[in-house]
Every structure is written in C-alpha cells, then in structure tokens.
Design a protein around this motif. Structure first.
Motif, PDB file in Angstrom:
ATOM      1  N   CYS A  81       1.245  -1.495   0.067  1.00 37.47           N
ATOM      2  CA  CYS A  81       0.055  -0.238   0.335  1.00 37.47           C
ATOM      3  C   CYS A  81       0.965   1.403  -0.550  1.00 37.47           C
ATOM      4  CB  CYS A  81      -0.733   0.104   1.412  1.00 37.47           C
ATOM      5  SG  CYS A  81      -1.901  -1.140   1.100  1.00 37.47           S
ATOM      6  N   VAL A  82       0.911   2.072  -1.465  1.00 41.52           N
ATOM      7  CA  VAL A  82       1.803   3.243  -1.525  1.00 41.52           C
ATOM      8  C   VAL A  82       0.625   4.150  -0.979  1.00 41.52           C
ATOM      9  CG1 VAL A  82       2.946   4.527  -2.991  1.00 41.52           C
ATOM     10  CG2 VAL A  82       3.217   2.278  -2.703  1.00 41.52           C
ATOM     11  N   SER A  83       1.044   5.122   0.017  1.00 39.36           N
ATOM     12  CA  SER A  83       0.518   6.186   0.824  1.00 39.36           C
ATOM     13  C   SER A  83      -1.637   6.096   0.704  1.00 39.36           C
ATOM     14  CB  SER A  83       0.533   7.144  -0.378  1.00 39.36           C
ATOM     15  OG  SER A  83       2.201   7.680  -0.341  1.00 39.36           O
ATOM     16  N   ALA A  84      -1.359   4.778   1.158  1.00 45.82           N
ATOM     17  CA  ALA A  84      -3.191   4.474   0.811  1.00 45.82           C
ATOM     18  C   ALA A  84      -3.446   3.937   2.244  1.00 45.82           C
ATOM     19  CB  ALA A  84      -3.438   3.302  -0.194  1.00 45.82           C
ATOM     20  N   PRO A  85      -2.802   4.332   3.527  1.00 48.72           N
ATOM     21  CA  PRO A  85      -3.236   3.551   4.957  1.00 48.72           C
ATOM     22  C   PRO A  85      -4.067   3.350   5.130  1.00 48.72           C
ATOM     23  CG  PRO A  85      -2.957   6.047   5.063  1.00 48.72           C
ATOM     24  CD  PRO A  85      -2.884   5.264   3.616  1.00 48.72           C
ATOM     25  N   SER A  86      -5.618   3.650   4.287  1.00 48.14           N
ATOM     26  CA  SER A  86      -7.034   2.882   4.880  1.00 48.14           C
ATOM     27  C   SER A  86      -7.224   1.924   4.664  1.00 48.14           C
ATOM     28  CB  SER A  86      -7.799   4.560   5.495  1.00 48.14           C
ATOM     29  OG  SER A  86      -7.875   4.815   3.374  1.00 48.14           O
ATOM     30  N   VAL A  87      -6.911   1.682   2.994  1.00 51.62           N
ATOM     31  CA  VAL A  87      -6.529   0.319   3.021  1.00 51.62           C
ATOM     32  C   VAL A  87      -6.059  -0.695   3.875  1.00 51.62           C
ATOM     33  CG1 VAL A  87      -5.846  -1.177   1.036  1.00 51.62           C
ATOM     34  CG2 VAL A  87      -7.016   1.337   0.626  1.00 51.62           C
ATOM     35  N   TYR A  88      -4.786  -0.367   3.881  1.00 52.75           N
ATOM     36  CA  TYR A  88      -3.631  -1.644   4.971  1.00 52.75           C
ATOM     37  C   TYR A  88      -4.343  -1.905   6.257  1.00 52.75           C
ATOM     38  CZ  TYR A  88       0.281  -2.502   7.814  1.00 52.75           C
ATOM     39  OH  TYR A  88       1.027  -2.991   8.420  1.00 52.75           O
ATOM     40  N   GLN A  89      -5.251  -0.481   6.546  1.00 51.64           N
ATOM     41  CA  GLN A  89      -5.373  -0.491   7.817  1.00 51.64           C
ATOM     42  C   GLN A  89      -6.490  -1.544   8.201  1.00 51.64           C
ATOM     43  OE1 GLN A  89      -6.545   3.661   9.193  1.00 51.64           O
ATOM     44  NE2 GLN A  89      -4.734   2.563  11.445  1.00 51.64           N
ATOM     45  N   LYS A  90      -7.330  -1.595   6.963  1.00 53.64           N
ATOM     46  CA  LYS A  90      -8.416  -2.323   6.214  1.00 53.64           C
ATOM     47  C   LYS A  90      -7.862  -3.843   6.890  1.00 53.64           C
ATOM     48  CE  LYS A  90     -12.475  -1.216   7.010  1.00 53.64           C
ATOM     49  NZ  LYS A  90     -13.483  -1.961   7.628  1.00 53.64           N
ATOM     50  N   TYR A 106       4.667   7.961   4.117  1.00 52.57           N
ATOM     51  CA  TYR A 106       4.941   9.422   4.485  1.00 52.57           C
ATOM     52  C   TYR A 106       4.918   9.386   6.498  1.00 52.57           C
ATOM     53  CZ  TYR A 106       7.638  14.488   4.444  1.00 52.57           C
ATOM     54  OH  TYR A 106       8.663  15.142   4.925  1.00 52.57           O
ATOM     55  N   ASP A 107       4.357   9.293   7.010  1.00 55.47           N
ATOM     56  CA  ASP A 107       3.484   9.444   8.134  1.00 55.47           C
ATOM     57  C   ASP A 107       4.094   8.589   8.995  1.00 55.47           C
ATOM     58  OD1 ASP A 107       2.124  10.151  10.291  1.00 55.47           O
ATOM     59  OD2 ASP A 107       0.114  10.175   9.515  1.00 55.47           O
ATOM     60  N   ARG A 108       5.222   8.867  10.079  1.00 54.65           N
ATOM     61  CA  ARG A 108       5.924   8.534  10.816  1.00 54.65           C
ATOM     62  C   ARG A 108       5.009   7.623  11.370  1.00 54.65           C
ATOM     63  NH1 ARG A 108      10.756   8.538   9.243  1.00 54.65           N
ATOM     64  NH2 ARG A 108      11.717   9.812   8.099  1.00 54.65           N
ATOM     65  N   ARG A 109       4.070   8.023  11.856  1.00 52.74           N
ATOM     66  CA  ARG A 109       3.045   7.604  13.136  1.00 52.74           C
ATOM     67  C   ARG A 109       1.924   6.016  12.988  1.00 52.74           C
ATOM     68  NH1 ARG A 109      -2.086  11.893  12.869  1.00 52.74           N
ATOM     69  NH2 ARG A 109      -1.890  11.507  10.208  1.00 52.74           N
ATOM     70  N   PHE A 110       3.233   5.863  11.628  1.00 48.94           N
ATOM     71  CA  PHE A 110       2.424   4.424  10.679  1.00 48.94           C
ATOM     72  C   PHE A 110       3.355   3.638  11.348  1.00 48.94           C
ATOM     73  CE2 PHE A 110      -0.374   6.820   8.706  1.00 48.94           C
ATOM     74  CZ  PHE A 110      -2.365   5.941   9.051  1.00 48.94           C
ATOM     75  N   SER A 111       4.251   4.476  12.357  1.00 53.30           N
ATOM     76  CA  SER A 111       5.734   3.380  12.554  1.00 53.30           C
ATOM     77  C   SER A 111       5.019   2.107  13.644  1.00 53.30           C
ATOM     78  CB  SER A 111       6.458   4.133  12.688  1.00 53.30           C
ATOM     79  OG  SER A 111       6.587   5.032  13.975  1.00 53.30           O
ATOM     80  N   VAL A 112       3.979   2.637  14.181  1.00 50.79           N
ATOM     81  CA  VAL A 112       3.005   1.671  15.244  1.00 50.79           C
ATOM     82  C   VAL A 112       2.766   0.315  14.293  1.00 50.79           C
ATOM     83  CG1 VAL A 112       1.809   3.629  16.447  1.00 50.79           C
ATOM     84  CG2 VAL A 112       0.889   2.046  14.709  1.00 50.79           C
ATOM     85  N   TYR A 113       3.203   0.260  12.937  1.00 48.95           N
ATOM     86  CA  TYR A 113       3.307  -0.854  11.960  1.00 48.95           C
ATOM     87  C   TYR A 113       4.025  -1.771  12.194  1.00 48.95           C
ATOM     88  CZ  TYR A 113      -2.136   0.102  11.474  1.00 48.95           C
ATOM     89  OH  TYR A 113      -3.219   0.415  11.987  1.00 48.95           O
ATOM     90  N   GLY A 114       4.560  -1.370  12.930  1.00 49.58           N
ATOM     91  CA  GLY A 114       6.436  -2.530  12.904  1.00 49.58           C
ATOM     92  C   GLY A 114       6.850  -2.274  11.673  1.00 49.58           C
ATOM     93  N   GLU A 115       7.155  -3.731  11.815  1.00 54.99           N
ATOM     94  CA  GLU A 115       8.897  -3.865   9.756  1.00 54.99           C
ATOM     95  C   GLU A 115       7.845  -3.859   9.313  1.00 54.99           C
ATOM     96  OE1 GLU A 115      10.137  -8.122  11.319  1.00 54.99           O
ATOM     97  OE2 GLU A 115      11.628  -6.531  12.007  1.00 54.99           O
ATOM     98  N   GLU A 116       5.959  -3.647   9.407  1.00 54.69           N
ATOM     99  CA  GLU A 116       5.635  -3.821   8.105  1.00 54.69           C
ATOM    100  C   GLU A 116       5.657  -2.157   7.133  1.00 54.69           C
ATOM    101  OE1 GLU A 116       1.849  -5.627   8.694  1.00 54.69           O
ATOM    102  OE2 GLU A 116       2.131  -7.545   8.202  1.00 54.69           O
ATOM    103  N   PHE A 117       5.943  -1.266   7.993  1.00 56.31           N
ATOM    104  CA  PHE A 117       6.344   0.385   8.061  1.00 56.31           C
ATOM    105  C   PHE A 117       6.826   0.574   7.306  1.00 56.31           C
ATOM    106  CE2 PHE A 117       7.572   4.722   9.032  1.00 56.31           C
ATOM    107  CZ  PHE A 117       6.940   5.177   8.309  1.00 56.31           C
ATOM    108  N   ILE A 118       7.280   1.158   5.940  1.00 54.09           N
ATOM    109  CA  ILE A 118       8.172   1.747   5.300  1.00 54.09           C
ATOM    110  C   ILE A 118       7.869   3.110   5.350  1.00 54.09           C
ATOM    111  CG2 ILE A 118      10.157   1.232   3.270  1.00 54.09           C
ATOM    112  CD1 ILE A 118       8.338  -1.585   3.360  1.00 54.09           C
ATOM    113  N   PHE A 119       9.160   4.157   5.814  1.00 53.58           N
ATOM    114  CA  PHE A 119       8.970   5.799   5.452  1.00 53.58           C
ATOM    115  C   PHE A 119       9.336   5.533   3.636  1.00 53.58           C
ATOM    116  CE2 PHE A 119      11.105   9.753   5.255  1.00 53.58           C
ATOM    117  CZ  PHE A 119       9.440  10.295   5.671  1.00 53.58           C
ATOM    118  N   TYR A 120       8.288   6.382   3.340  1.00 49.67           N
ATOM    119  CA  TYR A 120       8.455   6.824   1.772  1.00 49.67           C
ATOM    120  C   TYR A 120       8.322   8.214   1.642  1.00 49.67           C
ATOM    121  CZ  TYR A 120       6.817   6.898  -2.474  1.00 49.67           C
ATOM    122  OH  TYR A 120       6.499   6.910  -4.343  1.00 49.67           O
TER     123      TYR A 120
END
Length: 213
Positions: A81-90, A106-120
């Motif tokens: 999911c590239v810049s599509a966090p609401s789909v990722y959450q689903k 780009y939003d580092r708040r999504f780092s709560v998802y651990g290794e699945e989060f990639i800063f972009y």
C-alpha cells in the motif's frame, strides 16, 4: 511588507463552528480509545492529517479496495500500500487471512505497524530499504498524495519497481491521461468515496481484469 489584517484569510463563523465540532469529536474519540483498549488496526486509530494531504476513504471504500487487493494478490500474496493507509488498516483487520501487506507512507505515525511500515517520500521514489526487493509484490495499491503529474510520475517509479505486474491506482478523474501514460492503467466503474467529501472527483484505475467493474 507587513501583512495587513485584510490579507489574512478569515474563517467564516460557520467554518469555525464546524472545525470546533471536528476537534471536539476528535478529543472524544481519543478519550474513547484509551478507555476501550482500542484496536490499533481499525480505521481512525490514526486520524487523517490534512497538512500531509491525507484523506481517508470511507469504511466501505477501504473494505472494497482491501478485498480487491486480496483477491488480486491471490493465496499467500503480497500487497504493498503506497500512501494508501486506510486500505492497509482494513487489510490488517482481516487477521489470519492468507496474504501479507506492507505500508509505504510519509507519515511516521504509521511506524506503530512495526516492520511492515516503510518510510516513503515520493520525492525519492527509489529510496527504499534493501530488503524491499524489486517486483516482489503481487499487487501495489497506490494513492499519490497530490494531484500533480510530477507526484504521479514519481509514485509510478515506485509502483513499477515494487509490482510483479498488477497495479491499483486511486487518484483524481483529472489524472486519467497521465495514469495511462505513466502506468498503463485504465479507469474502472467503481467510484471510491472518502470519509469527508473532497472537491475533486476520485476514481480507481487498474491494469488487470479486476472486480471493480
């Protein structure tokens, strides 16, 4: 030159009231989260940040796109999911399903998802971790943060690097020609909805036979 008061955009009292109501709701939601042992994966666990040009999909649209991604990825498939966090959450809500997902955001708040989060950052489309191998995702679902050809073109580099072939793009209807040019995707009948109405008409584009028609 000093800015005159006249130059400062004034919010109408109506807009102000709406904003206050929005912040109030947000505070109440924050309060609810802490009291309910909140599910971190549900939509709304991270609020949209307008400064980052984030606009979450409606629950229905996010579910529909997540379902489509799972079907398109196939058994044991990998979804980016590239810049599509609401789909990722689903996708994350569908625990135990036979697929894996990661989020480039780009939003580092999504780092709560651990290794699945990639800063972009789309300005550096190929600045990706080494363990993110080229063409290692069965489908890439992307929603470039801005409606500009530059943003689409750069995001397209990332998408093409990641995908084995399948692409699901969500962007404005005005981007139809550029989407075809940079990614070879065509508009589907399905119309994505956002949780707050956007001024721009949004559409989905794919390059494979999807369930979105």
């Amino acid at each position: 030159k000093k800015m005159d008061d006249d130059d400062i955009p004034q919010l109408s009292s109506h807009t102000l009231a709406a904003l206050q109501e929005f912040y109030l709701e947000q505070q109440q939601r924050e309060g609810m989260k802490t009291s309910q042992g909140f599910n971190q994966y549900s939509i709304g666990s991270i609020e949209e940040d307008w400064q980052l040009s984030q606009f979450w999909y409606s629950d229905e649209t996010a579910s529909c796109l997540a379902k489509e991604a799972v079907l398109a990825a196939g058994k044991g498939g990998r979804i980016a999911c590239v810049s599509a966090p609401s789909v990722y959450q689903k996708l994350k809500e569908q625990d135990g399903e036979d697929f894996s997902a990661c989020i480039l955001e780009y939003d580092r708040r999504f780092s709560v998802y651990g290794e699945e989060f990639i800063f972009y950052d789309y300005n550096h489309p190929l600045d990706l971790p080494e363990n993110l191998l080229p063409h290692s995702f069965d489908i890439v679902i992307a929603d470039p943060p801005y409606l500009s050809e530059e943003c689409l073109q750069k995001t397209a580099e990332t998408i093409k690097y990641l995908t084995k072939g399948k692409i699901l793009l969500c962007t404005g209807a005005v981007m139809e020609e550029q989407a075809a040019k940079h990614l070879g995707v065509k508009m589907c009948k399905f119309i994505p909805k956002h949780s707050r109405n956007l001024a721009n008409e949004f559409r989905c584009y794919v390059n494979y036979a999807s369930g979105l028609d």
